[in-house]
Write an enzyme that holds these catalytic residues in place. Structure first.
Site, PDB file in Angstrom:
ATOM      1  N   GLU A 341       1.229  -0.978   0.033  1.00 37.59           N
ATOM      2  CA  GLU A 341       0.086   0.256  -0.455  1.00 37.59           C
ATOM      3  C   GLU A 341       0.688   1.415  -0.196  1.00 37.59           C
ATOM      4  O   GLU A 341       0.679   2.258   0.742  1.00 37.59           O
ATOM      5  CB  GLU A 341      -1.054   0.075   1.012  1.00 37.59           C
ATOM      6  CG  GLU A 341      -1.829  -1.189   1.375  1.00 37.59           C
ATOM      7  CD  GLU A 341      -2.616  -1.138   2.489  1.00 37.59           C
ATOM      8  OE1 GLU A 341      -3.759  -1.437   2.249  1.00 37.59           O
ATOM      9  OE2 GLU A 341      -2.590  -0.771   3.215  1.00 37.59           O
TER      10      GLU A 341
HETATM   11  C1  TNX Z   1      -4.721  -4.148   4.300  1.00 36.88           C
HETATM   12  S1  TNX Z   1      -3.460  -6.305   4.194  1.00 36.88           S
HETATM   13  C2  TNX Z   1      -3.620  -3.397   4.963  1.00 36.88           C
HETATM   14  C3  TNX Z   1      -3.204  -3.250   6.616  1.00 36.88           C
HETATM   15  C4  TNX Z   1      -4.577  -3.307   7.127  1.00 36.88           C
HETATM   16  C5  TNX Z   1      -5.791  -4.697   6.590  1.00 36.88           C
HETATM   17  C6  TNX Z   1      -7.099  -3.969   7.687  1.00 36.88           C
HETATM   18  C7  TNX Z   1      -1.894  -5.199   4.208  1.00 36.88           C
HETATM   19  C8  TNX Z   1      -0.880  -6.035   3.755  1.00 36.88           C
HETATM   20  N1  TNX Z   1      -2.190  -3.672   4.012  1.00 36.88           N
HETATM   21  O1  TNX Z   1      -2.556  -2.311   6.608  1.00 36.88           O
HETATM   22  O2  TNX Z   1      -4.612  -3.009   7.947  1.00 36.88           O
HETATM   23  O3  TNX Z   1      -6.133  -3.990   5.421  1.00 36.88           O
HETATM   24  O4  TNX Z   1      -7.671  -5.080   6.946  1.00 36.88           O
END
Ligand code: TNX
Length: 525
Positions: A341
Site C-alpha cells: 500500500e
Molecule cells: C490492508 S493487508 C493492510 C493493512 C490493514 C488491513 C486491514 C495489508 C498488507 N495491508 O494495513 O491493516 O488491510 O484489513
C-alpha cells in the site's frame, strides 16, 4: 464434587458411622466413544485407523519411557496425564517402561524426509509415539492432548483418588500438507503485551501451527527496541489507534517471545513494514523524511499516506541498522519487509526500493518476505511473496519464487464474520467460518510452480481489536479452520465433517478460557 469434599471433611473431623468411610474411588473417565474422541481432533490427521481391541487405560502404574531427546515431549504428556488422572507418571528410559499401559516416546527416522510428522499407536498394550524430530513429537503430543478429555486443560488437581483415563485404540500416521502454517498479529495498530502474545502462541501450538508473523511497525506505532535508533520506541512507540498509550518490546522481551515460541516449534517472523506504513519511524526521526520535517504521531486508521525518503542514503543506513539488530535477535530464517500500500512513490521508485532492501536483508542472512506488491520487483530465488489482495495479478503471483497465501477474502481474520459482528472490518467482505475453511490453497494461484506455495497464514490486523480477549473473538474458530487448511490433505477435508469437529472444541476452548465466537450455526442458538 461437593459431596466428595463433604465426605472428606467428615473423615477428618468426626468419627461417626457414616463418616469414617474413605472417599469412594472413582471409576475411569467415561469409556470413550472413539468417534467422539476422534471428533476432538483439529486439524484432522492425514491418516487415522481405528484399531480393534480395548481402549488403553492410563492411570497409577503407567510409566513413560523416553530417550533423552524425547524427554521434553514425555514431560508434556506426563503433565496432561496428571491433569486428567491426578497422578503424574514417572519418566524413565524406554527399556524400563514395561507394563501393559506404558507410554513410549522415541525419536527415530529421517528428519529431513519427515521434519514435522509423527506416528501414534494406542492399544490395550500401551501408547507409542514416534517422530523423526522433536517438532514431530510435539505435534504428536498435541494429538494426544486432543484425544484426552477437555479436563486435561485445567491445572488444579481436585481428585482425592487417582482416576484412570481411557484412550481409544487407534493408529495415526500424520504429517502436514504445508510447511508454513502461520498467523500474523498486528501489534502496531494496538499494542499487545508479552503475555498476550504468549497466549496467542499457545493457541497456535494447540493447532500445530508453526509461524507467528509479528507486524512490528506501522504508521501508528513502532514496537521493537532498536538500540542504534532509540527514538523509534521512545517517540514512535508511544502511540496507537485511538490515542492509547501504545508500547514496545525491549530486545530482551522480544528474545523471550522468540524463545517461548521456539519451545512450541513456532518460528517468529518479524516484520518492519516499509517504505509505506512508516509514520511512526518518520515522526521519530526527521531525517527519514524528504521534507526533513518529522510529522506528528498518528492514531487514525487511514493507509497509504506515509513513505520513507527513498532517494536519501540515510534511509538505507537506517534500514541496515534495523534489519541488522532484528536479524541478530531472530534465529528464524525470515525477515518480512512489508512493501504494501505505497501510494506516494512511482512504480520505478518502489521497485528499486524493494530490490535494495532485499539486498540488505540477504546481507544480514535472512530470506525476505513481502506483501504481494513486491512481486513487481526482481526477486531473489529465496524471497517469499505473501498474497493478500484478492485482486492481485495472478500472472505476477505465479512468477513469485515462493508464496504464502493470505487472501483477504479467506484468511483475514480481522474481517467480520457477518453483518452483526461488532469488531473487525469488512473491506474484503464478510468471512464466515465456512469461507475460511472451504478452499484449496493449491488452486488459488493457477500457474504457480509446483511446490511454490509454502502454505497459508492468517493475518489479524488490529485497528478494531485492543486486547487478547478481542483477538480471540476474531481468531477463534477461524484460526482452527485455517490450521486444518494448512495441515490436512485436501482430500481428507470436508466442511460437513469439520463443523462437527469444530463443535467438539467448545469444552476444551472453554476450559482454556478462550473467548471464541460461538457461531450459532456451529454451537447452536
Ligand atoms: C490492508 S493487508 C493492510 C493493512 C490493514 C488491513 C486491514 C495489508 C498488507 N495491508 O494495513 O491493516 O488491510 O484489513
Amino acid at each position: 464434587m461437593r459431596q466428595r469434599l463433604m465426605v472428606g471433611l467428615c473423615v477428618a473431623t468426626l468419627v461417626g458411622a457414616g463418616c469414617a468411610r474413605a472417599p469412594k474411588p472413582r471409576g475411569p473417565w467415561a469409556v470413550p466413544d472413539p468417534e467422539a474422541r476422534f471428533a476432538q481432533l483439529v486439524p484432522r490427521p492425514a491418516s487415522l485407523e481405528r484399531l480393534n481391541g480395548g481402549p488403553l487405560s492410563i492411570g497409577p502404574g503407567t510409566i513413560i519411557g523416553a530417550d533423552a531427546a524425547a524427554r521434553p515431549a514425555a514431560a508434556l504428556i506426563a503433565t496432561l496425564v496428571r491433569h486428567v488422572t491426578g497422578t503424574k507418571p514417572p519418566i524413565a528410559d524406554p527399556s524400563a517402561a514395561t507394563g501393559a499401559n506404558a507410554i513410549i516416546v522415541t525419536l527415530t527416522g529421517d528428519a529431513a524426509a519427515n521434519p514435522e510428522g509423527y506416528e501414534l499407536r494406542v492399544d490395550a498394550g500401551g501408547l507409542r509415539l514416534t517422530a523423526a524430530t522433536p517438532a514431530g513429537l510435539f505435534y504428536g503430543v498435541q494429538t494426544i492432548r486432543q484425544l484426552l478429555p477437555a479436563a486435561a486443560e485445567y491445572e488444579a488437581i481436585l481428585f482425592q483418588q487417582p482416576r484412570p483415563v481411557l484412550l481409544p485404540a487407534v493408529h495415526i500416521v500424520d504429517r502436514p500438507r504445508y510447511s508454513w502454517r502461520g498467523a500474523m498479529l498486528d501489534v502496531a495498530r494496538h499494542f499487545f503485551s508479552v503475555d498476550e502474545v504468549k497466549r496467542y502462541i499457545d493457541l497456535l501450538a494447540l493447532h500445530k501451527m508453526n509461524r507467528l508473523h509479528l507486524h512490528l511497525a506501522d504508521d501508528q506505532g513502532w514496537r521493537i527496541e532498536i538500540t542504534s535508533w532509540p527514538d523509534l520506541t521512545l517517540k514512535g512507540g508511544r502511540s496507537e489507534v485511538g490515542g492509547g498509550a501504545g508500547g514496545y518490546y525491549t530486545q530482551a522481551q522480544y528474545s523471550d517471545l522468540v524463545a517461548y515460541a521456539a519451545d512450541r516449534f513456532v518460528t517468529i517472523v518479524p516484520e518492519i513494514d516499509m517504505p509505506g506504513h512508516t509514520n511512526a519511524a518518520l515522526s521519530s526521526y526527521a531525517e527519514l523524511n524528504c521534507s526533513g520535517v518529522a510529522p506528528e504521531p498518528y492514531s487514525g486508521t487511514e493507509v497509504g499516506f506515509s513513505a520513507f525518503c527513498v532517494d536519501r542514503d540515510v534511509t538505507y543506513r537506517f534500514i541496515d541498522d534495523v534489519v541488522r539488530e532484528i536479524a541478530a535477535l531472530t534465529p528464524g530464517p525470515y525477515f518480512h519487509a512489508g512493501g504494501d500500500e505505497v501510494k506516494t512513490l512511482t512504480p520505478e521508485q518502489y521497485r528499486a526500493f524493494v530490490e535494495r532492501v532485499q539486498t540488505i536483508v540477504e546481507k544480514h542472512g535472512k530470506q525476505m518476505v513481502g506483501w504481494d506488491e513486491i512481486a513487481a520487483a526482481r526477486l531473489l530465488p529465496t524471497s517469499i511473496v505473501q498474497h493478500w489482495r484478492p485482486e492481485a495479478s495472478r500472472t505476477l503471483l505465479a512468477g513469485a519464487p515462493h508464496l504464502i497465501l493470505s487472501p483477504a477474502d479467506r484468511m483475514y481474520i480481522d474481517m467480520k464474520y457477518d453483518e452483526d459482528t461488532i469488531l473487525g472490518l469488512n473491506w474484503a467482505g464478510y468471512v464466515p467460518i465456512r469461507t475460511s475453511y472451504d478452499w484449496d490453497p493449491d488452486a488459488r494461484v493457477p500457474g504457480a510452480a509446483p511446490g511454490a506455495v509454502l502454505g497459508v497464514e492468517a493475518p489479524l490486523w488490529s485497528e478494531t481489536v485492543t486486547n487478547i480477549h478481542d483477538v480471540e473473538y476474531m481468531a477463534m474458530p477461524r484460526l482452527a479452520a485455517l490450521a486444518e487448511v494448512g495441515w490436512t490433505p485436501q482430500a481428507r477435508r470436508s466442511w460437513r465433517d469439520f463443523r462437527v469437529r469444530l463443535a467438539a472444541q467448545a469444552p476444551r476452548w472453554t476450559a482454556l478460557g478462550v473467548n471464541f465466537y460461538r457461531d450459532p450455526e456451529i454451537y447452536g442458538r
